[in-house]
Design a protein around this motif. Structure first.
Motif, short mmCIF file in Angstrom:
data_model
loop_
_atom_site.label_atom_id
_atom_site.label_comp_id
_atom_site.label_asym_id
_atom_site.label_seq_id
_atom_site.Cartn_x
_atom_site.Cartn_y
_atom_site.Cartn_z
N UNK A 4 0.83 -1.20 0.00
CA UNK A 4 0.00 0.00 0.00
C UNK A 4 0.86 1.25 0.00
N UNK A 38 -9.12 -12.76 0.49
CA UNK A 38 -9.15 -11.29 0.53
C UNK A 38 -8.20 -10.68 -0.49
N UNK A 63 -12.12 7.41 4.80
CA UNK A 63 -11.97 6.91 6.17
C UNK A 63 -10.63 6.24 6.39
N UNK A 64 -10.11 5.58 5.33
CA UNK A 64 -8.82 4.88 5.46
C UNK A 64 -7.71 5.57 4.69
N UNK A 65 -7.98 6.80 4.26
CA UNK A 65 -6.99 7.58 3.51
C UNK A 65 -6.41 6.79 2.34
N UNK A 157 -17.12 3.62 10.61
CA UNK A 157 -15.74 3.25 10.93
C UNK A 157 -15.64 1.78 11.32
N UNK A 158 -16.67 1.24 12.00
CA UNK A 158 -16.62 -0.18 12.36
C UNK A 158 -16.49 -1.04 11.11
N UNK A 161 -13.08 -0.15 9.09
CA UNK A 161 -11.84 -0.61 9.75
C UNK A 161 -11.77 -2.14 9.78
N UNK A 162 -12.91 -2.79 9.98
CA UNK A 162 -12.90 -4.26 9.99
C UNK A 162 -12.42 -4.77 8.64
N UNK A 164 -10.57 -3.10 6.32
CA UNK A 164 -9.18 -2.72 6.03
C UNK A 164 -8.19 -3.52 6.86
N UNK A 165 -8.43 -3.62 8.17
CA UNK A 165 -7.44 -4.30 9.03
C UNK A 165 -7.62 -5.81 9.07
N UNK A 166 -8.42 -6.35 8.14
CA UNK A 166 -8.43 -7.79 7.96
C UNK A 166 -7.56 -8.17 6.76
N UNK A 173 1.74 -3.25 6.99
CA UNK A 173 1.96 -1.84 7.34
C UNK A 173 2.13 -1.64 8.85
#
Ligand SMILES: Cc1cc2nc3c(=O)[nH]c(=O)nc-3n(C[C@H](O)[C@H](O)[C@H](O)COP(=O)(O)OP(=O)(O)OC[C@H]3O[C@@H](n4cnc5c(N)ncnc54)[C@H](O)[C@@H]3O)c2cc1C
Ligand code: SF4
Lengths: 220, 558
Positions: A4, A38, A63-65, A157-158, A161-162, A164-166, A173
């Motif tokens: 990324x 994914x 939200x995740x830039x 955001x829930x 973020x779930x 993106x961070x999965x 990163x």
């Protein structure tokens, strides 16, 4: 290192050479298939209708830039959950279930953008979009289009973020190795600054800029 | 160890290494719906599974139903946060009140093993004071039983899970059969900070053996306890009580959602349960019904079982069903270190302190809190960061710092209040049944404890050398909703978990707890269930149905 694009000044490149997927041969099959899926082609959009997809994409990018590709396909992942009704089940009294709340709030974003920029949210310039979202966040528990803003914010955001961070690129990163079965971890304990008391596993990578504390005074 | 194996052989019935005993499941006994079994149990979680194992051992014919699947950890669970969504109870629910409590992943599980499949694994006892907070402090209520009534069952269950930890100095001091697990970065930071502040902290008590237990392997410190332990190292009833129940002839009927308890209007006794199994509506006859669906679903099932005799819901003559539901205030405070803590390594449950558990007369609030390591994985950590108002570039930068953070969580004792309750919503689920609406509002004592706990956690983290701290307010651990009481005016069930209204209806799950202390509840739920089973099966001969105690006389009948 993560695929990324994230500038070093914004937290990018802190774990040089760290590659979660390079370790996937050590994972169990069931977990591997879930994680690898994914990385494949993002699922088709099935839930968002018409212009909702464009609005939701722009919102998730904000939200995740994720300004530039390659991106974690956050909007597709959110859409898949909503299409499958894979919610947490609960919703607030007086607020619609998650799917409908997403639709309503996307429409409300477009309304705000029309007022603010004279165009739908997705077509507004990046900075105008950011300003619209910051205004929603700043309302706190005050109503935004009839619903406490904080509840809408937390819905967005829930889900975002779930998703993106999965994703393994996000783990690269932040230095998180992802699945850990059946291998587990052998070296427990605090890694002191300056490489003292190295408790890293051979496949973990030390933070190259440990003093880049986002909160440290003068650094924010 | 032999005495544990004599009482409960579960750990020896599992294969050596991870996995399930396929033979045991394939050979499981099956009962006909028409056959009147000695007992049907609703829910195979902490309380239900303990009951199933105890009653099957006593020779009763047992059918234990669960709305969710009969898990195979090897194939059904993953070592991944987002991929574990199916472990939670995600059927629709509505939340309300002044301080609504989000449910789902944070609060309840489904499937055989119940919420303990994805609980963290802390297994502390309640303190003796918990049973008498009204007498001592004028708040909440007293239990109809004492700590000493539960003590032998605490010891039994601690051996069966088993629990590991240092000698425990708080409450009723006791020790554990397993020595504490080694401590990781997050636990180490807690111990350092506590030492610096002059606070006693101990390693444990955790339902993960430091070593093998029966055929169950040693923990591999992979940190995914809240996603279900694929290793079989962390205790859940799926591996601690269900295998022994099966070996003693119990049937576990998974994918079976109980929709209504049937009560004979003439005899006033329960006759069985209606349930939906894979789309067909069925009825299992039983001499006794044990409800163990946890604090939201148990009241909901009782309310949905209204009848001519019980127009406001089963066992609800005195408007107590669904009330006095509690959560613990569970603020989590994280600290930032230049060192790398990497809190994802090792089980999240490691170190705790109960030094602030009891009422401190110098403080303006009653009762107290405990503090424990929590160690969120990235998705949960992102929630912490987002709760500080970070998003976009700020969030990404903050998240890149993950390995430097250490995180503690408090459990604050919230008081039982009548308006914190489950009612039926006008919304329906896919079976056409009204869903539960759960209302919550905090009282001033609750709020004061949240802030007090936060400030102690901040002190500990600063003591360990953190330069920044952040806090997120969360809630954990439902209990109450069908509480036990001295009589039918104060409780739905008595101290033996028998309902006051229906003599052969028992409730043996978290919903019977009248207060919740600052301890994680699963061990206490299991101990309460083990005691109830013991009281049911103690002495006596003849068929189990004969041993059902004579009903106490009810007051007004409706
Ligand atoms: C994230 C998390 C972490 C936790 N950590 C800890 C911890 O560290 N220590 C601790 O002590 N506690 C912890 N808990 C709480 C603990 O898991 C619960 O308190 C405990 O499992 C409750 O036991 P129970 O028997 O009341 O219900 P459960 O264990 O939830 O079992 C209820 C079962 O009933 C079934 N069911 C419900 N309704 C029906 C119906 N109508 N028909 C058929 N089946 C039905 C459900 O599917 C479920 O399997 C945690 C919980 C969560 C969510
Ligand atoms: S850390 Fe240990 S107990 Fe927790 S899930 Fe992993 S192996 Fe199981």
């Amino acid at each position: 290192m993560s695929g990324l694009p994230l500038d070093p000044s914004a937290g990018g490149g802190r774990f040089p050479g760290f590659d979660v997927m390079a370790q996937s041969k050590h994972w169990d099959e069931v977990t591997t298939s879930v994680v690898v899926s994914r990385l494949g082609m993002p699922p088709d959009i099935r839930f968002f209708r018409g212009t909702e997809e464009a609005t939701a994409s722009a919102l998730c990018d904000q939200l995740l830039d994720q300004k530039n590709p390659p991106r974690v396909p956050v909007v597709n992942m959110v859409d898949a959950r909503l299409a499958d009704e894979q919610t947490d089940g609960w919703h607030y009294d007086g607020m619609a279930p998650d799917g409908q709340s997403w639709r309503d709030s996307l429409a409300a974003l477009d309304e705000d953008a029309m007022v603010h920029s004279g165009c739908p949210f997705a077509e507004a310039p990046w900075d105008a979009q950011s300003a619209i979202l910051q205004a929603v966040l700043d309302l706190g528990s005050k109503p935004w289009h009839g619903t406490p803003a904080a509840r809408i914010w937390s819905l967005w955001t829930r889900y975002a973020c779930t998703a993106f961070y999965s994703h393994p690129w996000a783990w690269d990163e932040i230095g998180f190795p992802g699945p850990a079965y059946p291998r587990g971890y052998k070296n427990l304990g605090v890694n002191e600054p300056g490489g003292k008391n190295n408790r890293l596993e051979p496949f973990e990578v030390a933070d190259a800029r440990p003093a880049q504390d986002p909160l440290r005074k003068g650094n924010s | 160890m032999n005495s544990v194996r004599d009482r409960n052989e579960s750990a020896w019935l599992l294969p050596a290494g991870p996995g399930i005993n396929h033979r045991l499941r394939a050979d499981m006994r099956h009962f006909d719906d028409e056959e009147e079994v000695d007992v049907v149990i609703v829910g195979c979680g902490a309380g239900g599974s303990t009951m199933a194992q105890r009653l099957a051992r006593a020779g009763w014919s047992v059918v234990a139903m669960d709305a969710g699947p009969f898990w195979d950890p090897e194939t059904d669970w993953v070592s991944d946060e987002a991929g574990s969504h199916h472990l939670y109870w995600t059927e629709p629910r509505v939340i309300g009140g002044a301080d609504p409590v989000p449910l789902g992943s944070n609060n309840s599980g489904r499937g055989v093993g119940g919420s303990m499949v994805h609980y963290a694994g802390y297994a502390p006892r309640f303190h003796p004071s918990d049973f008498r907070i009204h007498s001592a402090d004028g708040v909440g209520t007293d239990w109809p039983i004492e700590y000493t009534d539960l003590k032998p069952y605490y010891t039994e269950i601690e051996e069966e899970l088993p629990v590991s930890g240092q000698d425990w100095p708080w409450g009723d001091p006791h020790s554990y059969s397993y020595s504490p697990n080694p401590v990781s970065g997050n636990g180490d930071m807690f111990l350092r900070g506590a030492l610096a502040c002059g606070i006693t902290a101990k390693v444990g008590p955790v339902a993960i053996a430091n070593g093998r237990f029966g055929n169950r392997p040693h923990c591999i410190y992979r940190g995914f306890c809240l996603q279900g332990c694929k290793v079989n190292a962390k205790a859940s009833p799926l591996i601690t009580h269900i295998p022994d129940a099966l070996a003693h002839g119990a049937e576990v009927r998974a994918d079976s959602m109980v929709t209504r308890i049937e009560v004979d209007e003439r005899t006033g006794k329960a006759t069985g349960v209606h349930y939906n199994r894979r789309g067909s509506q069925r009825f299992q006859r039983a001499r006794m019904v044990v409800v163990a669906g946890y604090s939201i679903e148990t009241p909901r099932l009782l309310l949905n079982s209204a009848s001519a005799r019980f127009p406001d819901g089963l066992c609800n003559d005195f408007d107590l069903v669904g009330r006095y539901l509690m959560v613990q205030g569970a603020p989590q405070t994280a600290g930032r270190f230049d060192a790398e803590v990497r809190m994802y390594k090792a089980p999240p449950p490691e170190v705790s302190t109960e030094e602030f558990y009891e009422t401190d007369p110098t403080k303006p609030y009653k009762r107290g809190f405990s503090i424990q390591t929590v160690s969120p994985l990235p998705i949960t950590w992102a929630e912490h960061v987002a709760a500080q108002g970070h998003w976009g570039a700020g969030l990404r930068q903050y998240m890149s710092d993950y390995v430097h953070w250490s995180c503690l969580g408090a459990l604050c004792e919230f008081l039982p209040l009548p308006e914190n309750r489950v009612i039926l919503s006008s919304e329906k689920d896919r079976h056409g049944l009204p869903v539960a609406q759960f209302n919550y509002s905090q009282c001033d004592n609750d709020k004061a404890l949240m802030r007090a706990a936060q400030s102690v956690m901040e002190d500990i983290l600063h003591g360990a050398g953190a330069d920044e701290v952040i806090t997120i307010d969360r809630y954990a651990h439902l209990v109450g909703g069908a509480r036990m009481g001295a009589d039918e005016h104060s409780g739905v069930v008595d101290g033996d978990c028998r309902s006051f209204a229906v003599p052969n209806l028992y409730i043996t799950d978290g919903s019977v707890l009248p207060t919740e202390g600052s301890a994680n509840p699963a061990l206490t739920i299991m101990a309460v269930a083990a005691r109830a089973a013991d009281r049911l099966t103690a002495g006596g001969s003849g068929s189990p149905a004969d041993r059902i105690p004579v009903p106490v006389r009810r007051g007004a009948t409706g």
